[in-house]
Design an enzyme around this catalytic site. Sequence first.
Site, PDB file in Angstrom:
ATOM      1  N   SER A  50       0.356  -1.131  -0.307  1.00 23.83           N
ATOM      2  CA  SER A  50      -0.213   0.155   0.091  1.00 23.83           C
ATOM      3  C   SER A  50       1.004   0.902  -0.188  1.00 23.83           C
ATOM      4  O   SER A  50       0.431   2.355  -0.947  1.00 23.83           O
ATOM      5  CB  SER A  50      -0.849   0.422   1.291  1.00 23.83           C
ATOM      6  OG  SER A  50      -0.118   0.187   2.446  1.00 23.83           O
ATOM      7  N   GLY A  87      -2.017  -4.217   1.100  1.00 22.67           N
ATOM      8  CA  GLY A  87      -2.141  -5.137   1.605  1.00 22.67           C
ATOM      9  C   GLY A  87      -1.466  -6.709   1.827  1.00 22.67           C
ATOM     10  O   GLY A  87      -1.407  -7.642   2.547  1.00 22.67           O
ATOM     11  N   ASN A 116       4.103  -5.356   5.985  1.00 20.28           N
ATOM     12  CA  ASN A 116       3.022  -6.576   6.440  1.00 20.28           C
ATOM     13  C   ASN A 116       3.437  -7.636   6.425  1.00 20.28           C
ATOM     14  O   ASN A 116       2.668  -7.982   7.879  1.00 20.28           O
ATOM     15  CB  ASN A 116       2.521  -6.540   5.581  1.00 20.28           C
ATOM     16  CG  ASN A 116       1.101  -5.299   4.362  1.00 20.28           C
ATOM     17  OD1 ASN A 116       1.097  -4.445   5.222  1.00 20.28           O
ATOM     18  ND2 ASN A 116       0.899  -5.092   3.329  1.00 20.28           N
ATOM     19  N   ASP A 197      -5.750   6.776   9.526  1.00 19.37           N
ATOM     20  CA  ASP A 197      -5.691   5.829   9.384  1.00 19.37           C
ATOM     21  C   ASP A 197      -4.135   6.051  10.475  1.00 19.37           C
ATOM     22  O   ASP A 197      -3.792   4.932  11.374  1.00 19.37           O
ATOM     23  CB  ASP A 197      -5.847   4.676   8.462  1.00 19.37           C
ATOM     24  CG  ASP A 197      -4.942   5.097   7.570  1.00 19.37           C
ATOM     25  OD1 ASP A 197      -3.946   5.563   8.027  1.00 19.37           O
ATOM     26  OD2 ASP A 197      -4.287   3.826   6.698  1.00 19.37           O
ATOM     27  N   HIS A 200      -0.705   5.744   6.414  1.00 19.38           N
ATOM     28  CA  HIS A 200      -0.154   5.583   5.534  1.00 19.38           C
ATOM     29  C   HIS A 200       0.177   7.087   4.552  1.00 19.38           C
ATOM     30  O   HIS A 200      -0.094   7.856   5.204  1.00 19.38           O
ATOM     31  CB  HIS A 200      -1.459   5.025   4.369  1.00 19.38           C
ATOM     32  CG  HIS A 200      -2.262   3.977   4.211  1.00 19.38           C
ATOM     33  ND1 HIS A 200      -3.073   3.312   5.019  1.00 19.38           N
ATOM     34  CD2 HIS A 200      -1.818   2.964   3.649  1.00 19.38           C
ATOM     35  CE1 HIS A 200      -3.401   1.956   4.606  1.00 19.38           C
ATOM     36  NE2 HIS A 200      -2.171   0.945   3.929  1.00 19.38           N
TER      37      HIS A 200
END
Length: 227
Positions: A50, A87, A116, A197, A200
């Site tokens: 991402s 992801g 991740n 969030d 990012h």
Amino acid sequence: MENFKVNWDARVAAFVTAAAFSSMAVASSAHAAEAAPAKAKPTIVVLGDSLSAEYGLPRDTGWVKLLRDRLEKERLDYSVANSSISGDTTSGGRARLPAVLNRLKPAVVVVELGGNDALRGVPLATTEANLRTIVEASQAANAKVLLVGMYVPPNYGPDYSQKFHGVYEQLSKEKKVPLVPFLLAGIADQPTMFQADQIHPTAQAQPLLLENVWPSLKPLLGAAASK
């Protein structure tokens, strides 16, 4: 580092849920993001997650798009194919790499994967094996490779953090490929550089991500052009 720890602690809880939904949302458009460039130009493939897939950003504002602009500005005749999926893990990148190499035949592969894995608790040995396979397969396809390193949140403990980043350092030395030490260098401890969030980076942070990658990438372009 204390501010970095606090910020990362706040982000980790939100990450797994965000990654799970974003991987489903973006996977269906992955092939569009990898549109094959003109055959006359050597190709740079960005194999990422991402952080490279423009998650939560307006279209064409991520660092990979800015890389295209930089190449044009500096009159470096390369195409860029963004093969990044939000992801994604190193296992996912390893699984889809053969098709990417076969279809795009890149001159350079930028590997931006691994974050991740850490946040999902993937064993370090698995992450290392996957990254090793990605590097070796890219080299076997006559592509230059650039590894983009990551650090895990400090709450994982200094021992694990060092071992995790050490995977990138060891592979860089062993396979003789350049390493970007930390994609988020210069913004990791700045909350305003992240989306709501707190995972990012914002559009405003993307030029800094490119500046972290460019010094290690540029020397590979001449090498690729001379093959």
